[in-house]
Design an enzyme around this catalytic site. Sequence first.
Site, PDB file in Angstrom:
ATOM      1  N   LYS A  13       0.820  -1.223   0.000  1.00  0.00           N
ATOM      2  CA  LYS A  13       0.000   0.000   0.000  1.00  0.00           C
ATOM      3  C   LYS A  13       0.847   1.262   0.000  1.00  0.00           C
ATOM      4  O   LYS A  13       0.575   2.193  -0.726  1.00  0.00           O
ATOM      5  CB  LYS A  13      -0.859   0.126   1.270  1.00  0.00           C
ATOM      6  CG  LYS A  13      -1.794  -0.950   1.594  1.00  0.00           C
ATOM      7  CD  LYS A  13      -2.645  -0.553   2.804  1.00  0.00           C
ATOM      8  CE  LYS A  13      -1.897  -0.440   4.115  1.00  0.00           C
ATOM      9  NZ  LYS A  13      -1.358  -1.690   4.641  1.00  0.00           N
ATOM     10  N   ARG A  88      -8.323   1.804   9.686  1.00  0.00           N
ATOM     11  CA  ARG A  88      -7.932   0.415   9.928  1.00  0.00           C
ATOM     12  C   ARG A  88      -8.981  -0.308  10.756  1.00  0.00           C
ATOM     13  O   ARG A  88      -8.820  -1.497  11.032  1.00  0.00           O
ATOM     14  CB  ARG A  88      -6.615   0.401  10.680  1.00  0.00           C
ATOM     15  CG  ARG A  88      -5.410  -0.008   9.827  1.00  0.00           C
ATOM     16  CD  ARG A  88      -4.211   0.018  10.740  1.00  0.00           C
ATOM     17  NE  ARG A  88      -3.098  -0.737  10.297  1.00  0.00           N
ATOM     18  CZ  ARG A  88      -2.033  -0.208   9.707  1.00  0.00           C
ATOM     19  NH1 ARG A  88      -2.009   1.062   9.386  1.00  0.00           N
ATOM     20  NH2 ARG A  88      -1.001  -0.976   9.408  1.00  0.00           N
ATOM     21  N   ARG A 127      11.628  -6.891   4.237  1.00  0.00           N
ATOM     22  CA  ARG A 127      11.429  -5.454   4.061  1.00  0.00           C
ATOM     23  C   ARG A 127      12.458  -4.654   4.865  1.00  0.00           C
ATOM     24  O   ARG A 127      12.802  -5.004   5.987  1.00  0.00           O
ATOM     25  CB  ARG A 127      10.015  -5.092   4.531  1.00  0.00           C
ATOM     26  CG  ARG A 127       9.664  -3.646   4.315  1.00  0.00           C
ATOM     27  CD  ARG A 127       8.200  -3.467   4.142  1.00  0.00           C
ATOM     28  NE  ARG A 127       7.491  -3.390   5.408  1.00  0.00           N
ATOM     29  CZ  ARG A 127       6.244  -2.959   5.515  1.00  0.00           C
ATOM     30  NH1 ARG A 127       5.565  -2.593   4.448  1.00  0.00           N
ATOM     31  NH2 ARG A 127       5.665  -2.917   6.679  1.00  0.00           N
ATOM     32  N   ARG A 160      12.293  -2.663  10.486  1.00  0.00           N
ATOM     33  CA  ARG A 160      11.415  -2.110  11.508  1.00  0.00           C
ATOM     34  C   ARG A 160      11.116  -3.157  12.572  1.00  0.00           C
ATOM     35  O   ARG A 160      10.945  -4.328  12.259  1.00  0.00           O
ATOM     36  CB  ARG A 160      10.105  -1.642  10.863  1.00  0.00           C
ATOM     37  CG  ARG A 160      10.166  -0.204  10.415  1.00  0.00           C
ATOM     38  CD  ARG A 160       9.050   0.184   9.493  1.00  0.00           C
ATOM     39  NE  ARG A 160       7.753  -0.389   9.828  1.00  0.00           N
ATOM     40  CZ  ARG A 160       6.665  -0.218   9.092  1.00  0.00           C
ATOM     41  NH1 ARG A 160       6.727   0.531   8.003  1.00  0.00           N
ATOM     42  NH2 ARG A 160       5.528  -0.761   9.421  1.00  0.00           N
ATOM     43  N   ARG A 171       0.261  -8.936  13.505  1.00  0.00           N
ATOM     44  CA  ARG A 171      -0.320  -7.845  12.702  1.00  0.00           C
ATOM     45  C   ARG A 171      -1.312  -8.395  11.673  1.00  0.00           C
ATOM     46  O   ARG A 171      -2.322  -7.762  11.373  1.00  0.00           O
ATOM     47  CB  ARG A 171       0.792  -7.057  11.993  1.00  0.00           C
ATOM     48  CG  ARG A 171       1.638  -6.273  12.971  1.00  0.00           C
ATOM     49  CD  ARG A 171       2.817  -5.635  12.291  1.00  0.00           C
ATOM     50  NE  ARG A 171       2.426  -4.509  11.461  1.00  0.00           N
ATOM     51  CZ  ARG A 171       3.202  -3.978  10.525  1.00  0.00           C
ATOM     52  NH1 ARG A 171       4.394  -4.478  10.288  1.00  0.00           N
ATOM     53  NH2 ARG A 171       2.778  -2.951   9.825  1.00  0.00           N
TER      54      ARG A 171
HETATM   55  P1  AMP Z   1       1.978   0.852   9.026  1.00  0.00           P
HETATM   56  O1  AMP Z   1       3.243   1.555   8.789  1.00  0.00           O
HETATM   57  O2  AMP Z   1       0.813   1.463   8.306  1.00  0.00           O
HETATM   58  O3  AMP Z   1       2.054  -0.619   8.803  1.00  0.00           O
HETATM   59  O4  AMP Z   1       1.635   1.054  10.602  1.00  0.00           O
HETATM   60  C1  AMP Z   1       2.511   0.600  11.611  1.00  0.00           C
HETATM   61  C2  AMP Z   1       1.771   0.521  12.939  1.00  0.00           C
HETATM   62  O5  AMP Z   1       1.272   1.809  13.291  1.00  0.00           O
HETATM   63  C3  AMP Z   1       0.539  -0.393  12.960  1.00  0.00           C
HETATM   64  O6  AMP Z   1       0.874  -1.753  13.157  1.00  0.00           O
HETATM   65  C4  AMP Z   1      -0.226   0.202  14.138  1.00  0.00           C
HETATM   66  O7  AMP Z   1       0.340  -0.173  15.387  1.00  0.00           O
HETATM   67  C5  AMP Z   1       0.017   1.690  13.957  1.00  0.00           C
HETATM   68  N1  AMP Z   1      -1.022   2.296  13.088  1.00  0.00           N
HETATM   69  C6  AMP Z   1      -0.860   2.828  11.847  1.00  0.00           C
HETATM   70  N2  AMP Z   1      -2.023   3.268  11.347  1.00  0.00           N
HETATM   71  C7  AMP Z   1      -2.952   3.001  12.291  1.00  0.00           C
HETATM   72  C8  AMP Z   1      -4.351   3.201  12.375  1.00  0.00           C
HETATM   73  N3  AMP Z   1      -5.058   3.758  11.360  1.00  0.00           N
HETATM   74  N4  AMP Z   1      -4.991   2.802  13.508  1.00  0.00           N
HETATM   75  C9  AMP Z   1      -4.321   2.246  14.527  1.00  0.00           C
HETATM   76  N5  AMP Z   1      -3.007   2.003  14.518  1.00  0.00           N
HETATM   77  C10 AMP Z   1      -2.318   2.378  13.413  1.00  0.00           C
END
Ligand code: AMP
Length: 215
Positions: A13, A88, A127, A160, A171
């Site tokens: 994404k 989310r 990644r 990460r 996740r």
């Molecule tokens: P991402 O980089 O989008 O994979 O996000 C990394 C982490 O940030 C996720 O696993 C969540 O812990 C937190 N996070 C990101 N976006 C959201 C969201 N919309 N709602 C809740 N937690 C989020």
Amino acid sequence: MKIVMLGAPGAGKGTQARLISEKYGIPQISTGDIFRANIRENTELGQRAKSYMDQGLLVPDEVTCDLVVDRIRREDCANGYILDGFPRTIPQAMALTRSLEAQGTKIDYAIDVEVPDDNIVQRMSGRRACPKCGATFHIRYKMPAQEGICDFCGTALIQREDDHAETVQKRLDVYHSQTQPLIEYYKEMGVLHSVDGTRNMDTVFNSICEALNES
Ligand code: AMP
């Protein structure tokens, strides 16, 4: 053009959102990047988010929704934006819909990047991310020009914390229980477009552009 990106963590994404942002000249808003920037700066928001993120859990809705609603009211969002990683959960989607309705507008496209779980696990373990600008690469599928170095800002890449194997499965579980229902939500709204995310980056991007141009 207001776009929501859907898909499991690691489906690509963020990469696609960046390409759309460059092509259409609208900002990419990644809640994950916003949280990570706050963690780097050690803000109160960052400290709160980190405890959830490191465990592969979602940051609570009340924290996340206000953040996004404020962000999309800024000047640079006047012509649209791409939400990458938000919403989310169904309550987040409903908060977004309500906030947009109050402004007499709505989401135009929800793009679901479809990738099966076994494929995701393989991708996420390879990644690598830039701790400075948030760009992501892959040790096999999307290598930076110089090994271990960000193409965009020259910073050394890292894995990460939440891309480690144990956290990835957590996740994915969270994705299936809390985020996947959004596919139906946006389908009912009549704005859903699904693309096969297992193909290479350019092919996926072309499919997304077709969806954006056609409807
Ligand atoms: P991402 O980089 O989008 O994979 O996000 C990394 C982490 O940030 C996720 O696993 C969540 O812990 C937190 N996070 C990101 N976006 C959201 C969201 N919309 N709602 C809740 N937690 C989020």
